[in-house]
Design an enzyme around this catalytic site. Structure first.
Site, PDB file in Angstrom:
ATOM      1  CD  GLU A 150     -12.015   5.259   4.321  1.00  0.00           C
ATOM      2  OE1 GLU A 150     -11.401   4.349   4.872  1.00  0.00           O
ATOM      3  OE2 GLU A 150     -11.529   5.930   3.390  1.00  0.00           O
ATOM      4  CE  LYS A 160      -2.529   4.326   7.332  1.00  0.00           C
ATOM      5  NZ  LYS A 160      -3.830   4.759   7.819  1.00  0.00           N
ATOM      6  NE  ARG A 199      -2.555   0.922   3.537  1.00  0.00           N
ATOM      7  CZ  ARG A 199      -3.255   0.542   4.609  1.00  0.00           C
ATOM      8  NH1 ARG A 199      -4.494   0.116   4.482  1.00  0.00           N
ATOM      9  NH2 ARG A 199      -2.715   0.583   5.814  1.00  0.00           N
TER      10      ARG A 199
END
Ligand code: PLP
Ligand code: COI
Length: 340
Positions: A220, A184, A82
């Site tokens: 989310e 992220k 990620r």
């Protein structure tokens, strides 16, 4: 090795300076060998693009002390992968997966005294991050980069652990369509600071974000992914290009399907269809699994069936996941990486 005097069972999620952290510098097209340092401050140019243009990304993963004394990292290759995607989105050089995992192992080994003992429920949280540094004031990629990993011992991120908690649907967006929601990167979290504070000020654990295009579908939580359990026992989690693809979410989908024999659906979750769910929860590395008791949406407060006590399917998912993380349940191939 430090022997800190920590009351393990009361740990929350707060920074604590531990002994050593990993630091590596990218200059002239290559990473240096990396080193452990006791210095918990960074000395960087005032013109660093991380400071002005948010050229930075980070990760979060944990090391767990098992019953037999060994120490495991949980799926660190997923965090490394990620971080590759996040760094590519922000024009930063990739940290090789082996370097990422090796840095995490070095930091855990160098701070073993801070690892919560087995049975306390705590873990050692690792925070790898990559930032653009050096002199650059144009809106363009930095000339140099720093990759660092530090750690601190943690308990639950949301107070109460497995006690159901209430969330509020946010009137803000954290990410844009075709933006950086799936990476992220700090900018997404900067966007969620005010909504998060407003949510907590109203007595909720955090905000729930809707899709930024139609504002009809759940995306989310500010610091975790959303899942729901339908009244007929299916595990449902939102499908969206602007949510963070969580390692915990991915793990739960696999465990639900392969270990618990449940049906799993990744699909649109309309905020006006919360009544379809008997249970709901927030899942993430820091949040682990936090059951959602109720959701405030405008004037309506939706209460889930399992409002006061963790629901049965959420409980089974929690036991399977944490059982694997703490080494009590056999892990799927490649999920745990031994540190010690
Ligand atoms: N969504 C957001 C916005 C997060 O910050 C996190 C935490 O990392 C997650 C989801 C869950 O991701 P993971 O399970 O990889 O920790
Ligand atoms: C994590 O769960 O690792 C996260 O990054 C969430 C964080 C914002 C506390």
């Amino acid at each position: 090795m430090s022997r800190p005097n920590i009351d393990w069972p009361t740990l929350g999620f707060d920074y604590l300076r531990t002994d050593l952290r990993y630091l590596s510098h990218w200059r002239g097209g290559a990473w240096d060998g990396g080193t452990l340092t006791g210095d918990n401050t960074l000395h960087i140019s005032e013109a660093s693009s991380a400071l002005h243009y948010g050229q930075q990304c980070f990760e979060g993963l944990k090391a767990y002390r098992c019953r037999d004394g060994s120490v495991n990292l949980f799926r660190p290759d997923r965090n490394a992968a990620r971080m590759h995607r996040s760094s590519a989105r922000l024009l930063m050089p990739p940290v090789p997966t082996e370097t990422f995992i090796d840095a995490c192992r070095q930091v855990v080994r160098a701070n073993l005294g801070y690892l919560p003992p087995y049975g306390t429920g705590g873990a050692l949280y690792l925070r790898p991050f990559l930032i653009g540094v050096g002199h650059n004031v144009r809106v363009a990629s930095a000339p140099e980069f720093l990759f660092s990993v530090f750690c601190f011992p943690v308990g639950p991120y949301f107070k109460g652990g497995l006690t159901p908690t209430n969330f509020v649907v946010s009137r803000y967006d954290r990410a844009a369509p075709n933006g950086t929601g799936a990476a992220k990167v700090g900018g997404n979290y900067a966007a969620s600071l005010l909504p998060g504070q407003e949510a907590r000020g109203q007595g909720f654990a955090d905000g729930i974000y809707l899709d930024p295009e139609t504002h009809t579908k759940i995306e989310e939580v500010g610091s975790a992914n959303f899942f729901g359990i339908t009244r007929d026992g299916k595990v449902v989690t939102p499908r969206s290009p602007s949510i963070l693809p969580g390692v915990t979410r991915d793990s739960l989908m696999y465990l639900a399907r392969e270990r618990l024999g449940l049906e799993v659906e990744e699909r649109d979750v309309y905020v006006d269809r919360l009544g379809d769910f008997a249970e709901a929860g927030a899942c993430g590395t820091a949040a682990v699994i936090t059951p959602i008791g109720g959701v405030q949406h405008g004037e309506t407060f939706h209460v889930f069936h399992s409002e006061t006590e963790v629901g049965p399917v959420t409980r089974r998912l929690y036991d399977e996941l944490t059982g694997i993380q703490f080494g009590d349940v056999e892990a799927p191939e490649g999920w745990t990486v031994k540190v010690e």
